[in-house]
Design a protein around this motif. Structure first.
Motif, PDB file in Angstrom:
ATOM      1  N   HIS A 100       0.888  -1.145   0.067  1.00  0.00           N
ATOM      2  CA  HIS A 100       0.234   0.225   0.073  1.00  0.00           C
ATOM      3  C   HIS A 100       0.893   1.532   0.131  1.00  0.00           C
ATOM      4  O   HIS A 100       2.009   1.156   0.069  1.00  0.00           O
ATOM      5  CB  HIS A 100      -0.816   0.095   1.348  1.00  0.00           C
ATOM      6  CG  HIS A 100      -0.071  -0.007   2.608  1.00  0.00           C
ATOM      7  ND1 HIS A 100       0.359   1.085   3.064  1.00  0.00           N
ATOM      8  CD2 HIS A 100       0.231  -1.156   3.283  1.00  0.00           C
ATOM      9  CE1 HIS A 100       1.139   0.610   4.171  1.00  0.00           C
ATOM     10  NE2 HIS A 100       0.946  -0.703   4.330  1.00  0.00           N
ATOM     11  N   ASP A 120      -3.249   3.767   1.396  1.00  0.00           N
ATOM     12  CA  ASP A 120      -4.235   3.894   0.248  1.00  0.00           C
ATOM     13  C   ASP A 120      -4.005   2.711  -0.807  1.00  0.00           C
ATOM     14  O   ASP A 120      -2.738   2.398  -0.830  1.00  0.00           O
ATOM     15  CB  ASP A 120      -4.156   5.315  -0.544  1.00  0.00           C
ATOM     16  CG  ASP A 120      -4.544   6.424   0.181  1.00  0.00           C
ATOM     17  OD1 ASP A 120      -5.354   6.168   1.073  1.00  0.00           O
ATOM     18  OD2 ASP A 120      -4.128   7.446   0.114  1.00  0.00           O
ATOM     19  N   LYS A 167     -10.826  -5.484   1.015  1.00  0.00           N
ATOM     20  CA  LYS A 167     -12.231  -4.982   0.823  1.00  0.00           C
ATOM     21  C   LYS A 167     -12.777  -4.967   2.311  1.00  0.00           C
ATOM     22  O   LYS A 167     -13.870  -4.122   2.468  1.00  0.00           O
ATOM     23  CB  LYS A 167     -13.286  -6.049   0.121  1.00  0.00           C
ATOM     24  CG  LYS A 167     -12.825  -6.483  -1.263  1.00  0.00           C
ATOM     25  CD  LYS A 167     -13.705  -7.300  -1.958  1.00  0.00           C
ATOM     26  CE  LYS A 167     -13.099  -7.958  -3.431  1.00  0.00           C
ATOM     27  NZ  LYS A 167     -13.967  -9.071  -3.864  1.00  0.00           N
ATOM     28  N   GLU A 172     -10.959  -0.040   5.717  1.00  0.00           N
ATOM     29  CA  GLU A 172     -10.348   0.956   5.090  1.00  0.00           C
ATOM     30  C   GLU A 172      -9.001   1.329   5.886  1.00  0.00           C
ATOM     31  O   GLU A 172      -8.926   1.016   7.271  1.00  0.00           O
ATOM     32  CB  GLU A 172     -11.079   2.165   4.748  1.00  0.00           C
ATOM     33  CG  GLU A 172     -12.170   2.198   4.226  1.00  0.00           C
ATOM     34  CD  GLU A 172     -12.029   2.033   2.766  1.00  0.00           C
ATOM     35  OE1 GLU A 172     -10.994   2.424   2.193  1.00  0.00           O
ATOM     36  OE2 GLU A 172     -12.583   1.420   1.936  1.00  0.00           O
TER      37      GLU A 172
END
Length: 693
Positions: free
Chosen positions: A411, A415, A440, A443
């Motif tokens: 990542h 993000d 999924k 976050e």
């Protein structure tokens, strides 16, 4: 395993002067040699808390049983003594470069009465002048053949030379003018030695003098109407020029320099050296080494300089040595090189110009050499089998893990969190089985939760495949409905993967021999591994094991490979498994982990680039890339397109009214980005003409 405190010197016993120290094992064998400006400070560092030592240093001090030292007067003497001891004792924990092949040299035997030019390999001999090394022996012979026209030096063996002297007849080269035939007395020993020394001067880069002299003699012979002699001199000059052309000019200022570049990873390093003489690359060689001690790039460079110039004197040490990183004690190393050369030697990092560009070329060669070395090592069947057996033994597996899957999370500051799954079967990458995942379930950044989710998703699919193919049977009535296990209820169906939102498609087309689903596509998660490797330490391993336990899978081994210390972690173990430094098993695990990291970061960068390139026009149904570009080209930017009326949008070729209405509606429903501000001037920067809003 020895306790370092059992042989630790008493406080104040170690002098604070320069010197060299040796660690010995219980059999009195020298296992490590090092040098120091201050022996007391350096040696004391080895006896701190083991947890604070580098793993390789920790292994060395626990293998050793004693330490001793020798005091010298200067740091240069320490460098010389360290090199001598490393050569004498060959300590197992010191970095030792080894040639990846035996390079041929062009040698001139100046230690003989009649010096001979020949191709030589192996250890260098005293009194012999060497040039090179060369990549191929035929390259040397072509060069020598051209130069013998001008410098007819002896090239025959001792037997041929003695036989010619006995019979009074020279060999063929003597008859055709490519040997001065000292065997039959055509030239005196002094004249022949002068020819050999001129040959050496030319090979050392002093080429202009001889070519100018030949051209001057040619012009003089032509003026005297000695045309045959002039033609011969012309051909001689041409031969020397062709010999020079075999080495391209890389540095315009006729520099004499050696350029050294290093490519390395956690376990190995490759070194490449370009020998530049007279501005031309005269030789190239490559070394590889195992990083058996805790050493950085500057340390690798220092060891390379010792091995490269430890036996050299005079012009064999160039005026300039260019390196990627300076040794820790640059001044002492430079002084040591200067003593061996007999004059000043510049040791530095190239910063700009042709030398920096050439260093980049040497660096690329080093990277390729390291990759080639790893490929050769990985392609050997016996080595792969030994690696798998070592992994099985270290992890306590019943059989060698013929299929290994490795997972990595990638990542950018939380993000675009993605994961990769790479597969190695029989020690080789099986790229058609690689998979990619988008996270999924939540976050933000949490590698442990991400690892748990990915392992869970992958093996849910595995259980589904077992159920579909009939390999899994329903648990008999009476078993608790929520009891996990391979014989318990399988979790509900997981939707088919969509490359845009979930598990990505394979990176390569599956082979025709692969078992296929009813729709003709290859099975995607049907094959279980014998070993799951995760990139990380205890937390990631625990998360992966927990995911398997929740699914009731207990026949798949799990381990983690922590990159910083190259330690192997097992579930529920407080201490890592430390594989030997020379272990092929550790090497294979590292390759698998690095491949998973490469695959993950490639996917993460692609996702980030795609997200950055998004535009409100992407949501307009039926609007393809060609018409989007036509709209941007017509209006200049998304900002101006947003301000246009439907009739104005319809003016763009290929855009009908219904499409124009869809475009206007899509742009109206999105909020324009805040204007950019130049923080230095306070000026509002207008949106550019790109395709993003």
């Amino acid at each position: 395993m020895a306790d370092p405190s059992s042989y630790r010197p008493k406080p104040g016993q170690i002098p604070d002067s320069p010197g060299v120290y040796k660690f010995r094992d219980e059999h009195r064998r020298v296992i490590y040699v090092g040098k120091a400006k201050n022996l007391r400070q350096r040696v004391a560092n080895y006896f701190q808390d083991l947890a604070h030592l580098h793993p390789r240093t920790r292994t060395m001090v626990t293998t050793a049983a004693s330490v001793e030292w020798t005091v010298v007067s200067t740091e240069v003497e320490a460098l010389q003594l360290e090199y001598s001891w490393i050569k004498e004792f060959d300590p197992r924990f010191n970095v030792k470069y080894r040639d990846d092949k035996s390079y041929p040299y062009l040698a001139v035997t100046l230690n003989e009465e009649f010096p001979r030019v020949q191709v030589m390999r192996g250890a260098k001999k005293k009194g012999v002048r060497y040039f090179g090394p060369y990549g191929h022996a035929w390259a040397i012979r072509e060069t020598v053949d051209l130069m013998l026209r001008v410098f007819p030096v002896r090239t025959c063996s001792a037997g041929v030379f003695k036989n010619a002297a006995r019979t009074g007849r020279p060999c063929l080269l003597g008859y055709i003018g490519k040997c001065s035939a000292p065997c039959v007395g055509r030239v005196t020993p002094e004249e022949h030695r002068e020819l050999a020394e001129d040959f050496c001067d030319f090979m050392a880069g002093r080429t202009g003098t001889y070519i100018r002299r030949l051209e001057k003699d040619m012009m003089q012979a032509a003026e005297e109407m000695e045309y045959e002699r002039a033609a011969r001199l012309r051909d001689d000059a041409g031969a020397l020029k062709r010999a020079m052309e075999k080495s391209a000019v890389v540095l315009a200022d006729a520099t004499d320099a050696d350029l050294i570049a290093v490519a390395e990873d956690e376990l190995e390093a490759a070194l490449q050296i370009f020998h530049v003489r007279g501005g031309r690359v005269r030789g190239q060689r490559g070394w590889v080494t195992d990083k058996v001690e805790a050493v950085d790039t500057s340390g690798l460079v220092e060891h390379a300089l010792q091995q490269l110039y430890g036996e050299e004197r005079g012009d064999a040490v160039p005026k300039e040595v260019l390196v990627p990183a300076l040794p820790e004690d640059t001044e002492a190393v430079s002084q040591w090189l200067a003593e061996r050369r007999g004059s000043q030697v510049s040791l530095r990092i190239p910063q700009r110009g042709d030398k920096k560009d050439l260093m980049a070329t040497v660096q690329r060669n080093a990277q390729q050499a390291l990759g080639l070395h790893k490929t050769k090592r990985a392609s050997d069947l016996t080595t792969r089998s030994r690696a798998l057996e070592e992994i099985a033994e270290a992890l306590g597996l019943d059989t060698a893990p013929l299929r290994i899957e490795c997972y990595d999370i990638s990542h950018l500051q939380g993000d675009d969190v993605v994961a990769s799954m790479v597969v190695f079967e029989d020690g080789l990458a099986r790229k058609s089985e690689y998979r990619r995942f988008q996270i999924k379930g939540f976050e933000g950044q949490d590698d442990v939760r991400s690892m748990h989710e990915v392992i869970g998703r992958r093996f849910k699919r595995y259980l589904q495949e077992k159920e579909r193919t009939g390999e899994w049977e329903e648990q008999p009535t009476g078993t608790p409905a929520d009891g996990p296990g391979p014989t318990g209820p399988v979790p509900g169906p997981v939707p088919a993967a969509d490359p845009a939102v979930g598990d990505a498609e394979p990176t390569a087309v599956a082979e025709d021999t692969e078992p296929r689903e009813d729709d003709g596509r290859p099975k995607r998660f049907a094959y279980p591994p014998q070993l799951v490797v995760v990139d990380g330490g205890q937390p990631q391993v625990a998360a992966a094991k927990r995911a398997l336990d929740e699914l009731g899978i207990d026949d798949i081994a799990v381990c983690g490979l922590a990159k910083r210390l190259e330690e192997v972690w097992l579930p529920d173990d407080d201490d890592p498994v430390v594989l030997p430094r020379s272990s092929e098993g550790l090497y294979l695990l590292q390759r698998i982990r690095d491949e998973a990291h490469r695959f993950a970061i490639t996917y993460q960068r692609a996702k980030r680039a795609k997200r950055i390139r998004t535009s409100p026009l992407d949501d307009v149904s039926g609007l393809g890339e060609t018409r989007k570009q036509a709209l941007i080209k017509h209006f200049g930017s998304v900002k101006k397109l947003r301000q246009a009326t439907i009739d104005e949008i319809c003016e763009v070729p290929g855009i009908g009214r219904r499409t124009a209405e869809s475009v206007a509606a899509a742009l109206a429903s999105t909020t324009p980005a805040a204007p950019a501000v130049n923080t230095a001037t306070g000026e509002i920067i207008e949106e550019d003409d790109g395709g993003s809003s």
